[in-house]
Design a protein around this motif. Structure first.
Motif, short mmCIF file in Angstrom:
data_model
loop_
_atom_site.label_atom_id
_atom_site.label_comp_id
_atom_site.label_asym_id
_atom_site.label_seq_id
_atom_site.Cartn_x
_atom_site.Cartn_y
_atom_site.Cartn_z
N SER A 210 65.05 9.46 -63.39
CA SER A 210 64.12 9.52 -64.53
C SER A 210 62.68 9.34 -64.10
O SER A 210 61.76 9.83 -64.75
CB SER A 210 64.50 8.47 -65.57
N MET A 211 62.48 8.65 -62.98
CA MET A 211 61.13 8.38 -62.50
C MET A 211 60.61 9.43 -61.53
O MET A 211 59.42 9.44 -61.20
CB MET A 211 61.07 7.00 -61.82
N ARG A 212 61.46 10.32 -61.08
CA ARG A 212 61.02 11.32 -60.09
C ARG A 212 59.82 12.14 -60.58
O ARG A 212 58.82 12.26 -59.85
CB ARG A 212 62.17 12.24 -59.70
N PRO A 213 59.85 12.72 -61.80
CA PRO A 213 58.69 13.50 -62.24
C PRO A 213 57.42 12.65 -62.32
O PRO A 213 56.32 13.13 -62.05
CB PRO A 213 59.10 14.01 -63.63
N VAL A 214 57.58 11.39 -62.70
CA VAL A 214 56.43 10.49 -62.80
C VAL A 214 55.83 10.26 -61.42
O VAL A 214 54.60 10.33 -61.24
CB VAL A 214 56.87 9.15 -63.43
N LEU A 215 56.67 9.97 -60.44
CA LEU A 215 56.19 9.72 -59.09
C LEU A 215 55.56 10.96 -58.48
O LEU A 215 54.58 10.86 -57.73
CB LEU A 215 57.34 9.20 -58.22
N GLU A 216 56.12 12.12 -58.77
CA GLU A 216 55.54 13.37 -58.26
C GLU A 216 54.13 13.58 -58.82
O GLU A 216 53.22 13.99 -58.09
CB GLU A 216 56.44 14.55 -58.62
N ARG A 217 53.93 13.27 -60.10
CA ARG A 217 52.60 13.41 -60.69
C ARG A 217 51.64 12.38 -60.10
O ARG A 217 50.49 12.70 -59.77
CB ARG A 217 52.67 13.25 -62.21
N ALA A 218 52.12 11.15 -59.97
CA ALA A 218 51.24 10.08 -59.47
C ALA A 218 50.79 10.34 -58.05
O ALA A 218 49.66 10.01 -57.67
CB ALA A 218 51.98 8.74 -59.56
N ALA A 219 51.66 10.94 -57.24
CA ALA A 219 51.35 11.19 -55.83
C ALA A 219 50.87 12.61 -55.58
O ALA A 219 50.77 13.03 -54.42
CB ALA A 219 52.57 10.89 -54.97
N ASP A 220 50.57 13.36 -56.64
CA ASP A 220 50.13 14.75 -56.50
C ASP A 220 51.11 15.58 -55.66
O ASP A 220 50.71 16.38 -54.81
CB ASP A 220 48.73 14.81 -55.88
N GLY A 221 52.40 15.32 -55.89
CA GLY A 221 53.44 16.09 -55.21
C GLY A 221 53.81 15.59 -53.83
O GLY A 221 54.74 16.12 -53.21
N LYS A 222 53.12 14.56 -53.32
CA LYS A 222 53.43 14.05 -51.98
C LYS A 222 54.57 13.03 -52.08
O LYS A 222 54.36 11.81 -52.07
CB LYS A 222 52.18 13.40 -51.36
N VAL A 223 55.79 13.53 -52.21
CA VAL A 223 56.96 12.68 -52.29
C VAL A 223 57.99 13.15 -51.27
O VAL A 223 57.96 14.30 -50.82
CB VAL A 223 57.58 12.68 -53.71
N SER A 224 58.88 12.27 -50.90
CA SER A 224 59.93 12.62 -49.95
C SER A 224 61.09 11.66 -50.11
O SER A 224 60.97 10.63 -50.79
CB SER A 224 59.40 12.57 -48.50
N GLN A 225 62.20 11.99 -49.47
CA GLN A 225 63.34 11.08 -49.48
C GLN A 225 63.19 10.09 -48.34
O GLN A 225 63.01 10.48 -47.19
CB GLN A 225 64.67 11.82 -49.33
#
Length: 300
Positions: A210-225
């Motif tokens: 549920s938090m993945r889209p939020v984290l993607e927005r907060a980090a401007d897409g800089k997310v990873s596993q």
């Protein structure tokens, strides 16, 4: 980051559809008062023992931890993310004597070397690594007072890291059996003390998803596993009480290789403070997203 998040959300207090608890927790690594093996608690466990969740028990708890990584990148994984930790203490007792006449002694130093080597086979030949990775590390070994004296005792300390409860229990039992029997084979005696420290931190899949889209927005897409971490963290005490999400924030300055950056607990560890802005944004947005359902959330 947590103080800044508290400032942001406090400024929106009247419009929040729920309650936010900010947990400023001391002594995650232990303290001078509450030490491993004393039977006393510290850090997260002590806060819970003292009633942290008795007045307000949140519906979810969120935490962010800085680590070497691309500045401003957020990483996480579902299931286990940090290891369970147990402290290891082995005392090997032999028979003291002259180093030039070792046949009159039982050498605990040689025995300790055999024990250390034997502990590696606990991982490589006894632990079911298909269920959980396991690490057994001896970090200190102390014994002897002179170059020509076989000492009476040698003391070793170390750490055990694992992720699955069954494997964790099996490894603890196998370490005791191996150390005691190896020592007995030389005529020495090994006393093994293993003290549970922290359980593995496990991220609840539903909360993480549920938090993945939020984290993607907060980090401007800089997310990873995130990779499975061999570090341990007493956040596990909180996330065993309520669903939790533990995420890492990269803080290595641009232009530097995170793989070569000084790690946490290193005197050269350096934080690119621009990344902290991403952290505040992520924590604030996660809380707001969760509160959209009218729930209570805790941030650490």
């Amino acid at each position: 980051m947590l103080m800044a998040t508290a400032t942001v959300l406090s400024g929106m207090r009247d419009s929040l559809a729920g309650t936010v608890m900010f947990i400023f927790q001391p002594a995650e690594e232990g303290s001078s008062t509450f030490l491993p093996g004393t039977g006393k608690a510290w850090g997260a466990k002590l806060m819970l023992d003292e009633g942290l969740f008795k007045q307000i028990k949140p519906d979810a708890i969120l935490v962010m931890h800085v680590m070497p990584g691309r500045s401003g990148e957020i990483s996480w994984r579902t299931g286990p993310i940090t290891a369970a930790s147990d402290s290891l203490d082995i005392s090997v007792t032999g028979k003291q004597g002259h180093g030039g006449m070792p046949w009159n002694t039982i050498d605990p130093i040689v025995t300790s070397a055999l024990v250390i080597n034997g502990l590696q086979t606990v991982v490589s030949r006894q632990a079911n690594l298909t269920e959980s990775p396991v690490v057994v590390t001896v970090g200190t070994i102390n014994g002897g007072t002179g170059p020509n004296i076989v000492p009476e005792t040698v003391n070793m300390t170390g750490t055990i890291r694992s992720y699955g409860k069954k494997v964790r229990g099996d490894v603890v039992a196998d370490i005791k059996t191996s150390a005691q029997n190896i020592a007995a084979s030389t005529g020495a005696e090994a006393k093994v003390t293993i003290v549970p420290m922290y359980d593995a931190v496990e991220n609840q899949k539903a909360l993480a998803d549920s938090m993945r889209p939020v984290l993607e927005r907060a980090a401007d897409g800089k997310v990873s596993q995130a990779l499975l971490s061999g570090a341990s963290e007493d956040f596990s005490f909180f996330s065993e009480q309520v669903p939790g999400l533990y995420v890492f924030l990269g803080i290595t300055p641009d232009g530097q290789d995170p793989a070569k950056a000084a790690p946490n607990h290193n005197p050269k560890f350096f934080v690119d403070e621009k990344a902290l802005v991403v952290g505040v944004r992520a924590m604030s947005m996660m809380a707001l997203n969760y509160l959209g359902g009218g729930n209570q959330v805790a941030a650490k």
